[in-house]
Structure formats: C-alpha cells, structure tokens
Design a protein around this motif. Structure first.
Motif, PDB file in Angstrom:
ATOM      1  N   UNK A  24       0.843  -1.197   0.000  1.00  0.00           N
ATOM      2  CA  UNK A  24       0.000   0.000   0.000  1.00  0.00           C
ATOM      3  C   UNK A  24       0.875   1.242   0.000  1.00  0.00           C
ATOM      4  N   UNK A  25       0.533   2.187  -0.838  1.00  0.00           N
ATOM      5  CA  UNK A  25       1.332   3.418  -0.953  1.00  0.00           C
ATOM      6  C   UNK A  25       0.452   4.643  -0.712  1.00  0.00           C
ATOM      7  N   UNK A  26       0.215   4.985   0.550  1.00  0.00           N
ATOM      8  CA  UNK A  26      -0.570   6.189   0.832  1.00  0.00           C
ATOM      9  C   UNK A  26       0.285   7.428   0.554  1.00  0.00           C
ATOM     10  N   UNK A  27      -0.307   8.391  -0.138  1.00  0.00           N
ATOM     11  CA  UNK A  27       0.433   9.618  -0.446  1.00  0.00           C
ATOM     12  C   UNK A  27      -0.393  10.825  -0.031  1.00  0.00           C
ATOM     13  N   UNK A  28       0.135  11.553   0.944  1.00  0.00           N
ATOM     14  CA  UNK A  28      -0.570  12.757   1.366  1.00  0.00           C
ATOM     15  C   UNK A  28      -0.372  13.849   0.328  1.00  0.00           C
ATOM     16  N   UNK A  29      -1.369  14.700   0.216  1.00  0.00           N
ATOM     17  CA  UNK A  29      -1.196  15.874  -0.635  1.00  0.00           C
ATOM     18  C   UNK A  29      -0.268  16.841   0.097  1.00  0.00           C
TER      19      UNK A  29
END
Lengths: 499, 279
Positions: free
Chosen positions: A449-454
C-alpha cells in the motif's frame, strides 16, 4: 405282560419328556425374541431421539476465518515498524430454527480483545420471498463495507469508507427488499449512528460507546442497486446510497468546513449534520478469466461534535499596601471548548481485479479521500477559529474593617479554538495485491500500500511547513512536515484460513 | 573428479527423466458435479464422449444442484450441473471469489413429472391441487377425487434443484413437514411404486414402475402428460431448463466437451435418457 406295558409307558414318558423339552425350548425362544424385540424397540427409540437431536444440530451452521499477517511499515513514526499480528479470528454462528428466521452471532477473538462483530436476528417474509427484517448489529449497507474482508482483494478498505463507516457495523434495524424476479436490491436502515465513533463523555474524555447511543438522534441509511446482464460482455451493477443523520454537538459553537464561525447552538443537546450520498458501479467481464472493475464516489458533510469542559478555581492573595491588608479572593471560572465542526468531504475508489485460473488473483486499487473539500492545500494550517477571551470581574466586591480590606472577584477564562491541520489532509493511496488460493480454504496474500498525502500548508522562510505532527520514537522526537510527501508505505504478507 | 562426473551423469539422467515425464501427455480430466436429476444424463454423456475421446476423463458425481454450485464456487468442480438457475446470493459468491458472474449453459429441458402408484385411481391434478397437497393443506385423496385415504408425500432433499424449483413453481410456500425427503428422484419413484397412497415428483427420466399424473394449469384447462411434444409446445405446465454452470467461459477440453453436448449427437443422448433437447 409287564414288559408289554412298561415299553409303551416308557415310550409315552419319553415322548412327553421330549414334548416338554420342545415346549421349554419354544418358551425360551419366545422369551429371547421378546427380549430382542424390546431391545430393538429401545434402539429405535434411542435412534429417534438421536435423529431428533441431530436435526436440531443441522439448524446450526458454523463458519469463520483467521487472518494472520506480517506487516512492515515504512513510516518512521511507527514503532515497532514490523510485526506479526492476528488481524481477524472470527467464528460465525448461524442458527435457523425455522425456515426464514435466522440468528447470527459473530465474535472476533483477537488476542487480548474479544468483541462482538455481528449479533442480529433476521426474519424473511415467507409469502413474497421479497422482504427481510434485520435487527441488531450488522454491516452498514454499503458495497465495500458489506464485502467481507475474507474475500477482499486488498488488505484494507478504502480510506473514505474507513473514515465514514468506522468498524463497519452499526446497531439498528434494516428492511431489505430483494424481489426474486427482479435484479434489484433495496436496503433501508435506521441506526444509533455513533457506532465506532469516539464521542465525548461527561468529563470531556473521548470514548467509543459499544452498546448504547450517544444521543437521541437516529441516522437513516438507504442503498439501492440494480443488476444488468450485458450478454457476452458480462454484467454491470449500478447503485447509490445515502446517509442522513445528525450527532449531538458538545459545544455551543458550530463552525463551517473552512473553520469560520457558523452558528451558536442553543444548548449542548442541539445537533450537527452527517449527510452524504454515494454512487457505485461494479462491472464484471470474462476476459480469459474473471475481470472486474469496481468503483464508488461519495460526497457530503460529516461533523465532529466538539468538546466542552469547565472548571472553577479559587485563589487568594494578601498584600499590605499603605498600612492596609488587602485580602483578595478570586474565583476563576474556566471554560475550554473545542467547537463542533461540519466538514465537507469527498472520496472515491476504483478496483481493477483480474483472476488468472482458479487460484491466482491480482488487484490494483486507487482510492482518494479529501476530508475537507472547502480548504485549499495552502489554507490547511492557516485556517483557524479562535474566540478565546479572558474577562476580569468589572465590579469586585470590596469590604473594609479597620485596616483590613476584603476583595471578592470572579474572573472568566473562555477558550474556544480549533485549528486546521493534519485531519484535513487529502490522501491518495495506491494498493497492489496478489492473492494465491492454495485451496478454497487457504489464501495467501502479498500486498503493498502506498498512501500519499497531498502537500499542504505554507512553507516559511526557514524552509519548514506549518502543518507538522511531532512524534517520539525511542526517546527521539521528530516531526513530519506535510509540505512534503511522507513516506508511509505498508507491506503486508497475509495467510488466511477460512472454513 | 570421477565422482563429480558420476554425479553429473546421474543428474543429467534425472533431469532428462523429469523433462521426459513432463512431456508425457497426462490424461485430461473434467470434473462434473451437481444435480441428481441430471446425473444419469451426465453419466451417459461422459460415457459416450470418453469412448470417442479416450485421452479425456470425465468424472461425474451427483449430490444435488446446491452441492454442485457450492463445488463450483469452492473450485472443486469444473462443471456444475444444476436443475435450477443460480440464486443471486450464489452469483455474489462467484463475483467475490472469481470476479465473474459464471457462465450459464442450458443443456436440456425437463418436465417435472408427478408420480402416483399404478393402483391410484387419480390421474390428473391442477397446479393448485398439487400445491395444496405438498404444502399439507390437502391431506386426503378424497379431496381430489381419490379414495378416502391419507396422502403420503415423497420429495427431494433441500439441496436438490428439483426441490427448489418445485417449491417455487408449485408449492409456493413451505413443504408439509410430513413430506418424506429422499436422496434422488430414483428413490422417490421407488417409494411411490410401493405405496398406493403415495405421491412424488422428479425428473421424467426416472419414471418406471409408477403412473405419470397429468397436470393442468387451472381447473378448466386441459391436462397434459410430460412428453417431448407437450414440453416443446409449452403445454405441460411444470417445465424447466437443466443447466451446466462454469466459473468462466469454457476453453480447451471443457469447451470441446460442452460443444459436443450441445451438438446433435449430445442432444440425441438427452432424448434417449428421457429429457428433452434444447435445440
């Protein structure tokens, strides 16, 4: 002469003796048959009882699954950064005493924590075979919520679903309409509405109430889906769901999504809205094996009820001024309030799943969640509400007795503020997963999983952003600066056993 | 040095043997599971097909439509025979597990026949009368023109597609608790043949030693026996398709087998067994 009599008498005696023996044997056989009959009757009776008991047992069905996994977090604020865990250990008991009446109980036995996930009764209508009534604790009617994690292609649900439907289940009642000749499904539910949500108690502490409502407001939820068959192209399900609820505010101040003042509530019993709407579609095709594309978009407003605490403190000071003893007693009334806020949000997800043969499955998902659509990225960290003030008693009571002056005053310290920050950051997450079904009961999954915050906030002259979150790991304090994309990928290796 | 040469030689032989075995064509196996109604038909298909295709093994087992569908979902059969259509809950499981709606292949037509004892004077019944009989509302043959005697019910187990179809189309509610459930239509036929006051239902292919009961839609309509003609014309009121289900569109040997079943040769077997062709 005598010999002539003895012989027939002897013969007669022998015959009589033989007859008596036969009669005795016959009696013994009869007795044995009778005993045997009694025994058979006894066995039959026991068999009938056993059959009756067995028939009762067939009404109980047991199913369940265990998910054990190893997870590795790349985020530096997580310690330990990798560990084994039991994610699910559930047994589902289903009891159907008569056709159409079903009781379901599903506890989750996570080490150190046993919780009830499902506990409901369902009654199906026996006439039209269309309606069913559910009462108890069960899944909220939403596609991704109702899709069991034992079948899901990726480790966790989308971020937006986790945010608006925490713990998936809720306590309430539901009417389900599934006409047998019509590919339509309609669900209408009423819930307490606070399930899985941390709400403030009387002391201002946040708690998750398990089996009781937080307020008198009940939340309504409805979902409608319709299946289309597309011939050789496969099938398409389209649907929509809506949520109409309110939650009691625990502050007299209500804010808009952009942290501006909205209104003053009359009392703490007033409510703030939780209302959203979603559309969904699932497409299935047979392209060298099963292929599906599934997605959902949800938008609306969600509220946080706020917290208010109050306290009073008395302080005394004695000062000699111009030969007069000034004895001052101050009552300080403090009110700390975090205003209730209603945030506009939106979120969506898309799955692409491909089955290869009957054992392999690959899936890619992208999901996006913006918890506050009314704030631009550079406003996060800047937008805030602050109505804090301290008022000194304008008319303290003064009394004089000789050269002793007594002053009694009441001061008020009122804090009411809320800052935008990490809870407003939008996230996009890529998830890649491969599942291998060793048998139908055993599944292995590896997922990344690759969560990317703005990137949010504004960057100061020193090069640091103003949206940060500090954390301490092993005594070392650091901070995430959300003007950058934070590395927080997760690797999951899971084994699932289902029965 | 010598040892390593020996080892290399042995390793080469083993490797060649492994490669050689890999190229020996393994018998191709197709597993078929499900409807008991269809089991004779499926076995006949398999028997004939294997004669002309000796490299293919078609393994057929019954158990009921529900059992076959469960096997299809859990991956333990290639083809599921079912005498009823998939339920939406079953299709949902296929979607969840295989991202597929499943492939439905109608392969024969069947008329659910009502079996009576050859000595029973009753010869025709309406759908409503049948429904009342099997739901327990009518318990005496006298109510439908028969002798003053209790009706004995014989039916299928709830894993059977015939059970579900008959319940939906005729009983329209719960079966009477007195209905004796039996494992297979052959068992129903056998029970009715020995019970003068018995009545049962099942696929036409099993009906020997019993009397077929004519069935009519309503009281005033004409009663029909389940025959190829009445079923083809849609006159017999309790007809249904028999299906084969697969997880995905058939390929390879399974496709060849299904194509043959749907061909004139395969459909000829349907008629021979006592069912009715789809083409």
């Amino acid at each position: 002469m005598i010999g002539g009599l003895v012989l027939p008498l002897l013969f007669l005696a022998m015959t009589l003796q033989a007859q008596m023996k036969v009669q005795n044997d016959l009696d013994t056989v009869k007795q044995k048959v009778s005993t045997l009959n009694d025994k058979v009757a006894g066995v039959e009776e026991r068999l009938a009882t056993a059959e009756s008991d067995l028939a009762k047992l067939t009404k109980i069905k047991l199913s369940g699954y265990i998910q054990a996994q190893w997870v590795n977090y790349e985020a530096s604020n997580v310690y330990p950064g990798n560990y084994f865990m039991v994610r699910r250990a559930r047994i589902k008991f289903t009891y159907e005493p008569i056709n159409g009446i079903v009781f379901v109980l599903q506890p989750d036995f996570q080490p150190g924590n046993i919780t009830i996930k499902d506990a409901y009764a369902r009654a199906n209508d026996p006439w039209l075979k269309t309606f069913s009534l559910w009462v108890g604790k069960f899944n909220r009617p939403n596609y991704e919520v109702e899709f069991s994690s034992s079948s899901r292609e990726v480790p966790e649900r989308s971020r937006v679903i986790r945010a608006i439907y925490p713990d998936e289940r809720a306590i309430g009642a539901k009417l389900e309409v599934t006409p047998p000749k019509f590919p339509l499904k309609f669900q209408l539910a009423v819930f307490n509405g606070n399930d899985g949500i941390a709400t403030p108690d009387a002391n201002g502490n946040l708690v998750v109430l398990q089996n009781i409502d937080y307020d008198n407001y009940k939340d309504l939820m409805a979902r409608l889906t319709y299946d289309f068959k597309l011939g050789k192209w496969g099938g398409l399900t389209i649907g929509a769901h809506g949520y109409y609820g309110r939650i009691k505010a625990n502050s007299l101040t209500a804010l808009n999504s952009d942290y501006t003042y909205k209104s003053t509530l009359e009392n703490l019993g007033k409510s703030v809205p939780k209302q959203w709407f979603g559309v969904e579609a699932q497409f299935y095709a047979d392209v060298l094996g099963g292929l599906s594309i599934k997605g959902e978009y949800i938008t609306g407003v969600n509220s946080i009820p706020g917290i208010t605490t109050s306290a009073s403190a008395v302080t005394s000071t004695n000062v000699i001024k111009n030969d007069t003893l000034w004895m001052t007693t101050t009552l300080t009334k403090t009110s700390n309030s975090t205003p209730a806020i209603t945030k506009s949000f939106s979120g969506w997800y898309v799955y692409l799943t491909k089955n290869i043969g009957k054992r392999n499955q690959v899936a890619v998902r992208y999901d996006w969640y913006n918890p506050n659509t009314k704030l631009a990225a550079d406003q996060i960290g800047t937008a805030k509400y602050d109505a804090s003030k301290t008022t000194k008693d304008p008319n303290p009571v003064k009394t004089f007795a000789g050269n002793v002056a007594t002053v009694t005053q009441t001061d008020n310290v009122y804090t009411s503020k809320l800052n935008s920050g990490t809870s407003d950051i939008p996230y996009g997450t890529w998830t890649f997963a491969y599942s291998y079904y060793f048998t139908d009961n055993i599944k292995f999954m590896i997922a990344y999983e690759m969560p990317m915050n703005k990137k949010v906030g504004t960057v100061g002259a020193n090069g640091n952003g103003n949206v940060v979150s500090a954390y301490t790991v092993n005594g070392v304090t650091s901070a995430y600066d959300y003007s950058n994309v934070i590395k927080q990928n997760v690797l999951t290796v899971r084994m699932q056993v289902k029965f | 040095m010598k040892n390593s040469r020996k080892l290399a030689l042995i390793a080469s032989i083993v490797l060649l043997a492994v490669i050689g075995f890999a190229f020996i064509p393994a018998p191709k196996k197709i597993t078929v599971k499900g409807s008991d109604t269809m089991v004779i038909l499926a076995q006949k298909w398999a028997e004939i097909y294997m004669k002309s295709n000796p490299d293919v093994i078609v393994q057929v087992t019954g158990g009921g439509s529900g059992t076959g569908i469960s096997a299809l979902i859990n991956g333990s059969t290639d083809i599921c025979n079912s005498s009823r259509a998939l339920k939406s809950s079953e299709m949902d499981k296929l979607k969840e597990r295989y991202s597929s709606l499943g492939i439905e292949i109608p392969c024969a037509k069947d008329g659910i026949t009502i079996f009576l004892s050859e000595n029973n004077p009753v010869s025709e019944l309406t759908i409503k009368q049948l429904g009342d009989i099997f739901s327990g509302k009518t318990r005496n043959w006298k109510a439908v023109g028969g002798p003053d005697a209790e009706i004995k019910l014989y039916g299928r187990e709830n894993s059977s597609g015939t059970y579900v179809f008959f319940q939906e189309k005729v009983v329209k509610g719960d079966y009477a608790p007195s209905c004796q459930t039996l494992p297979g239509t052959a068992a129903v036929v056998n029970a009715v043949s020995k019970d003068i006051y018995g009545i049962g239902y099942g696929g036409a292919a099993y009906a020997t030693g019993v009397k077929h009961c004519k069935v009519k839609k309503v009281d005033k309509s004409q009663a029909y026996l389940a025959t190829a003609e009445t079923i083809a014309k849609g006159q017999y009121p309790i007809t249904r398709y028999l299906y084969m289900y697969m997880r995905n569109r058939p390929t390879g040997d399974a496709k060849k087998y299904i194509d043959w079943i749907l061909s004139a040769d395969g459909q000829k077997v349907v008629t021979e067994v006592g069912y009715f062709p789809v083409k």
